[in-house]
Design a protein around this motif. Sequence first.
Motif, PDB file in Angstrom:
ATOM      1  N   GLY A 168      19.009  25.736   3.100  1.00  0.00           N
ATOM      2  CA  GLY A 168      20.422  25.625   3.432  1.00  0.00           C
ATOM      3  C   GLY A 168      21.259  26.707   2.801  1.00  0.00           C
ATOM      4  O   GLY A 168      22.485  26.559   2.687  1.00  0.00           O
ATOM      5  N   PHE A 169      20.608  27.805   2.401  1.00  0.00           N
ATOM      6  CA  PHE A 169      21.311  28.874   1.704  1.00  0.00           C
ATOM      7  C   PHE A 169      22.396  29.505   2.575  1.00  0.00           C
ATOM      8  O   PHE A 169      23.441  29.919   2.075  1.00  0.00           O
ATOM      9  CB  PHE A 169      20.296  29.936   1.268  1.00  0.00           C
ATOM     10  N   HIS A 170      22.156  29.595   3.888  1.00  0.00           N
ATOM     11  CA  HIS A 170      23.104  30.286   4.770  1.00  0.00           C
ATOM     12  C   HIS A 170      24.120  29.332   5.407  1.00  0.00           C
ATOM     13  O   HIS A 170      24.911  29.763   6.244  1.00  0.00           O
ATOM     14  CB  HIS A 170      22.344  31.018   5.877  1.00  0.00           C
ATOM     15  N   ARG A 171      24.083  28.063   5.049  1.00  0.00           N
ATOM     16  CA  ARG A 171      24.955  27.097   5.698  1.00  0.00           C
ATOM     17  C   ARG A 171      26.244  26.910   4.914  1.00  0.00           C
ATOM     18  O   ARG A 171      26.269  26.992   3.686  1.00  0.00           O
ATOM     19  CB  ARG A 171      24.233  25.752   5.833  1.00  0.00           C
ATOM     20  N   GLY A 172      27.311  26.622   5.645  1.00  0.00           N
ATOM     21  CA  GLY A 172      28.583  26.302   5.015  1.00  0.00           C
ATOM     22  C   GLY A 172      29.350  27.526   4.557  1.00  0.00           C
ATOM     23  O   GLY A 172      28.890  28.676   4.661  1.00  0.00           O
TER      24      GLY A 172
END
Length: 354
Positions: A168-172
């Motif tokens: 989820g590093f690229h999320r948000g």
Amino acid sequence: MALVLSQPLQADRLKDLASVQGVRSNQLIGYGLVVGLDGTGDKAPFTDQTFRNLMNKFGITIPQGSDPKLKNVAAVTVHADLPPFAKPGQLVDITVSSIGNAKSLRGGSLLMTPLKGADGQVYAMAQGSLVVGGFGAEGADGSSITVNVPSVGRIPNGASVERAVPSGFHRGDTLTFNLHIADFTTAKRVVDKLNDLLGPQTAYAMDAGSVKVKAPRDASQRVSFLSVLENINIEPGEGSAKVIINSRTGTIVVGQNVKVLPAAVTHGNLSVTISEGSDVSQPGAFSGGETAVVPRSEIDIEQEPARMFKFGPAITLNEIVQAVNQVGAAPGDIMAILEALKTAGALKAELIVI
């Protein structure tokens, strides 16, 4: 006794104080067979069952009831840590451990073993020759010697990654830094430093252990963004006053902010020695009595002169060390003195015994 003193805190990089939420390793585990051992394999029933299943896959059927007498095969567990952002084709180190009664895995080779994650999916395949650090030898009379642990080995780059772990590093729109040691002062200093660099209201503390900062959505920009933030120097907050006592090794660790109020300490030793002997009782020539052995016990009590020391006031580590050295007691006695000082309210620190 070893008296360890914590040093004054200095500025550290953000990467040394915190980790990025979601950037983590994942544990993998598998079950397989090690073959090619020099008669040091195991005789466990599950090893025989696993070997039969392996032979069936190659079209070889072993008659039921027959004993293959496996001396060169051992059942093992294989575990590894899958690094963050690992991609298919990359190699990771693995550790191989015997789960039967194999004496040694030296010289063995691990057959192809799937490694699964917590979700049951296969993320890597392991295979290769083991590197074993220990060894064992046994004589004909039953005597034996073992150095280190020969039933555990490693295979450098022994597993190939087959599946990437979703990240989820690229999320948000934000990233969260999790402090290794939760501290309100450190969290505030991280927020202040980031806001000074990036602008007001860019970072804010969620609690004493987490700091959230606004970040770009684009992957390449986010990587560049983090490369700047993780090298920022931040002075962490001082920890609470603690004295750690390891009762097994006699190690005492005194924290930076420990204080001692004035207190009088007396220290002395009492030793009791009991010796057993016997005396011969000889009756008179015409008394008609019999010679007898009479037991004799001697009790000797010695007490060393007890000295009283003034312990404190001490507000620096050097003063505390000087007071401890002045007492000149053994590790166990120092521990008892510190516990008594804490009970008396003279030791201004949390006393932790491990």
